[in-house]
Enzyme design. Structure first.
Site, short mmCIF file in Angstrom:
data_model
loop_
_atom_site.label_atom_id
_atom_site.label_comp_id
_atom_site.label_asym_id
_atom_site.label_seq_id
_atom_site.Cartn_x
_atom_site.Cartn_y
_atom_site.Cartn_z
N ILE A 1 58.10 31.19 52.72
CA ILE A 1 58.53 31.79 51.31
C ILE A 1 60.18 31.91 51.78
O ILE A 1 60.88 32.81 51.64
CB ILE A 1 58.16 33.12 50.73
CG1 ILE A 1 56.64 33.18 50.96
CG2 ILE A 1 58.79 33.41 49.34
CD1 ILE A 1 56.24 34.38 50.37
N PRO A 2 60.92 30.91 51.78
CA PRO A 2 62.38 30.75 52.11
C PRO A 2 63.02 31.39 50.92
O PRO A 2 62.74 30.90 49.51
CB PRO A 2 62.89 29.22 52.40
CG PRO A 2 61.58 28.68 51.86
CD PRO A 2 60.45 29.44 51.84
N HIS A 3 64.29 32.11 50.95
CA HIS A 3 64.87 32.71 49.81
C HIS A 3 66.20 33.14 50.40
O HIS A 3 66.37 33.66 51.67
CB HIS A 3 64.25 33.87 49.29
CG HIS A 3 63.62 34.85 50.07
ND1 HIS A 3 62.45 35.06 50.75
CD2 HIS A 3 64.58 36.12 50.63
CE1 HIS A 3 62.61 36.17 51.42
NE2 HIS A 3 63.62 36.60 51.54
N PRO A 4 67.26 33.23 49.63
CA PRO A 4 68.36 33.58 50.09
C PRO A 4 68.66 35.24 49.82
O PRO A 4 67.83 35.73 49.04
CB PRO A 4 69.39 33.00 49.26
CG PRO A 4 68.77 33.01 47.77
CD PRO A 4 67.23 32.61 48.22
#
Lengths: 228, 575
Positions: free
Chosen positions: A138-141
């Site tokens: 779950i990539p997220h900034p």
């Protein structure tokens, strides 16, 4: 016309934030300006305002509720998935290249912001991998992206699995990119998504590379059985 | 000077062994004597300067005299002592309620000199407010000299006030009542005794130096039941006049501030204006005791219409004098306006009903005075006792009480804040003992704050935070920047409960993604009143205190209630 300018005991008790019994006691003790007529107690708005000003009391006579802070619109997981969309055949053979091609495909992010978004995503991965296991990440900034119109989750199927430093060490084949204009949505979506990703059936379903309407249907079902 | 210091060093510590009441009585009587002396000095000085200036009153340039006086007084206050103009009573009330009666030593003479210049030159004001200021400053400084505590100092301020009023009017009861009713606002056994003694001391000083029994002599009035009804009408009339007087005073002060002239310019304009009014109505000049005397002894000779105009002339002259930079009190103008009002009323009654069975004009002048004093100060007892004592007109006591009661009720109905309290209320400085405002202003943020909080870094992983929660009993966690220590936001357990129960995101989020950054924060400089307001508007149970970007601690409603209650008990407990 009736009772436009007067308040009942109950109205006043909500205005002042006290129990109606307290209002009745104050009337009995002669502390409130009550209208003399009638069996049930009524208060004139004008008198109350004068009384409040004199005693330095805040009177909330307008009907607006103070609980405005709570009613932020919650975005459901399925709505965010629909906002984001499904992308397949993401090219790349390590974390950075995979993320780069993901970012490139998102139409809602303006081109000027794409390099910046990629930097942020990579920075987040370097801090701590977002690979949650079972071949998913779950990539997220970490920051909010104020240029986005609404929160979204893009579903990215990779062309070939990539080593992602995931918790269970498995190579990752599916990325959920969470991109939100504000942090509140973010946390909510992240929590909801990670909850779904612990469901064995759902993982199996995802591995079948479903279409958007199937995915939405499935998430709605999952959310309904386990409301968060 | 060094001798005094030596004396103080030797005796003051042993004073703490003396019985509290005895100490206050002795110190109070000293304060009473000193302020009585100050009062007598001002009165004698005013009498002689009025006599000295009397021959010049007939020249055309006489209107410049009040201007010169106001100018000098303004220069003196502005440049020499650096104190504000005006009458000073609100400052004393504020000092009593906020600073335990702490007043500067220079206040004990500054207003005396400035009001001597203002009134002596013909400015329309009274000598009693400056004397009250001096007396209270004397009392306060005696207390400071003896190292007394706030409570004792407040009582001594009351003593000084009572001595001053008693001295200047030769009216001990009025001094006692004024001091308690207006200045202290608290009828308390431990206050009344020393203040009564001080009032007696002040009056005795005045009697010893100026050999007179009452300020205004009068013939015997025959007052009967028939005077009650006209008395009520007069009271209503006097109440209206006193509201008008109060409003004009306030308006004049505000208007003068809006003009943005330098203070000397204001004094010059105001003084000349008063002087011009004085050319046509000499009755407005100075404290006007001479005219009051003539009205009471029924030798006053102005016609009904002229007297009626004179009422307003005096009101405007006083408003201009006090608003435009002069300094002095409103007692004497009230007395003069009141007696003029009484005379006008009496003349009107006799114009309408030729053979009305009323008492004489002098008695009505007396009633009018009471009406004005009670109406303007909204202090009915002070009005009654003052007029009774300065005239010795005890035969008028029944209508007097009625007039006083009705006039002050009337004025209170139209304008709930009296002349002395109005500015204080507007500035939120009206802090009577035992009231909410007083307790909130006494408690400060530093006393309420809880500082023991585990701080967490914004880069902490949620999983680590969960470990902290497990062993901590905090509900709020301040989030800080780990390198600079700057405050970033708050985490409230209540709002993250649902994330805590989801182990799936333990490794996914950092604390800066969870924390709430829009939490309102207070600072140490905030008043408790403001902080409470903030919490109430936003439905907060606790509020973080952040000073210069650094988290200091939190204030919770529970803690406030706890301390509030203790403070209330401390403030209202009877000693």
């Amino acid at each position: 016309m009736k009772n436009h300018m007067t308040l009942s005991v109950f109205d006043l008790s909500t205005c002042l934030g006290v129990n109606p019994d307290t209002i009745k006691r104050w009337v009995r003790q002669g502390k409130l300006p009550v209208l003399p007529k009638g069996a049930d107690l009524r208060f004139q708005k004008k008198d109350l305002e004068k009384w409040a000003a004199l005693h330095n009391i805040r009177l909330n006579l307008s009907d607006k509720k103070s609980g405005e802070k709570q009613n932020q619109i919650e975005v459901s997981l399925s709505q965010a998935l629909q906002n984001g969309g499904i992308y397949s055949d993401i090219q790349g053979n390590d974390v950075v290249t995979v993320l780069a091609s993901c970012v490139k495909k998102i139409p809602q992010v303006p081109d000027d912001f794409k390099p910046d978004l990629l930097d942020r995503l990579v920075e987040r991965e370097n801090a701590f991998s977002t690979g949650v296991g079972n071949g998913m990440a779950i990539p997220h900034p970490r920051q909010q992206l104020s240029y986005l119109p609404h929160p979204m989750i893009t579903v990215n199927f990779l062309a070939s699995p990539v080593d992602y430093n995931a918790l269970d060490g498995q190579p990752v084949f599916l990325l959920f990119c969470i991109l939100c204009p504000s942090l509140q949505y973010h946390l909510h979506l992240l929590s909801a998504l990670s909850f779904c990703l612990r469901d064995k059936d759902f993982i199996r379903f995802l591995k079948s590379r479903p279409q958007m309407d199937q995915l939405v249907e499935k998430t709605v079902m999952l959310q309904e059985t386990n409301p968060l | 000077m060094s001798l005094i210091k030596k004396w103080r060093a030797r005796f003051s510590p042993s004073l703490s062994h003396v019985d509290d009441r005895l100490l206050l009585i002795i110190a109070g009587s000293i304060a009473g004597i000193c302020s009585g002396l100050a009062a007598v000095a001002l009165r004698l000085a005013l009498e002689s300067v009025t006599e000295w200036l009397h021959p010049f009153r007939h020249y055309w340039w006489a209107f410049l005299l009040p201007a010169a006086g106001a100018l000098l007084s303004g220069f003196y206050l502005e440049k020499v002592t650096r104190e504000g103009a005006g009458h000073g009573v609100p400052e004393v009330i504020y000092a009593v309620s906020k600073h335990g009666g702490l007043l500067r030593l220079r206040s004990s003479y500054s207003r005396l000199i400035s009001s001597f210049l203002t009134i002596g030159s013909g400015g329309s004001a009274g000598p009693e407010a400056p004397v009250v200021m001096s007396g209270s400053a004397i009392g306060s400084n005696i207390a400071k000299f003896l190292w007394l505590n706030d409570r004792q100092r407040t009582t001594l301020v009351g003593c000084g006030t009572a001595g001053a009023i008693a001295g200047i009017f030769n009216a001990p009861l009025a001094g006692l009542v004024f001091s308690i009713e207006v200045i202290l606002g608290k009828w308390e056994f431990s206050n009344i005794i020393p203040i009564a003694i001080a009032a007696v001391a002040g009056a005795e000083v005045s009697r010893a130096i100026i050999h007179e029994q009452v300020l205004f002599n009068h013939l015997f009035f025959t007052v009967g039941t028939a005077d009650i009804l006209p008395g009520i009408c007069l009271a209503i009339f006097a109440g209206l006049i006193s509201v008008f007087f109060t409003k004009t005073l306030n308006f004049s002060g505000k208007f003068a501030q809006k003009t943005r002239f330098p203070f000397w310019m204001r004094a010059l304009i105001g003084g000349s204006a008063v002087g011009c009014i004085g050319l046509f109505f000499p009755v407005v000049l100075g404290e006007g005791y001479h005219f009051i005397q003539s009205m009471i002894s029924e030798t006053f000779s102005m016609g009904i219409f002229i007297t009626f105009v004179a009422v307003f002339a005096k009101i405007f002259a006083t408003a201009i004098t006090l608003g435009w930079g002069g300094s002095g009190g409103i007692f004497a103008p009230c007395l003069l306006i009141g007696s003029l009002t009484g005379i006008v009323f009496h003349k009107t009654v006799f114009l309408l009903f030729e053979n009305a069975a009323c008492a004489s004009e002098g008695a009505y002048a007396l009633l009018g005075m009471t009406g004005l004093i009670s109406g303007v100060m909204q202090a009915p007892l002070t009005g009654i006792f003052l007029v009774l004592e300065i005239t010795g007109g005890y035969e008028t006591i029944l209508p007097l009480i009625v007039v006083s009661a009705i006039s002050s009720t009337m004025s209170h109905y139209i304008e709930p804040a009296s002349f002395y309290f109005k500015d204080l209320i507007k500035r939120g400085q009206f802090l009577r003992p035992g009231t909410d405002a007083r307790i909130l202003s006494d408690l400060n943020i530093k006393e309420l704050i809880t500082t023991e909080f585990t701080k967490v870094s914004e880069n902490m992983l949620f999983r680590e935070f969960i470990e902290i929660i497990k062993t901590s009993d905090q509900f709020f966690f301040p989030v800080i920047d780990e390198s600079t220590g700057a405050y970033k936001g708050m985490i409230e357990l209540r709002s993250i409960r649902r994330y805590v129960l989801n182990p799936g995101i333990y490794d996914m989020v950092f604390l800066n993604q969870i924390m709430d950054t829009d939490v309102l924060t207070a600072s140490l400089e905030n008043d408790l009143q403001d902080v409470l307001e903030m919490m109430e508007t936003n439905n907060m149970e606790s509020i973080p205190v952040v000073e210069h970007d650094t988290f200091i601690g939190m204030i919770s409603k529970t803690r406030i209630l706890d301390l509030y209650r203790r403070e209330l008990i401390m403030q209202t407990s009877v000693r």
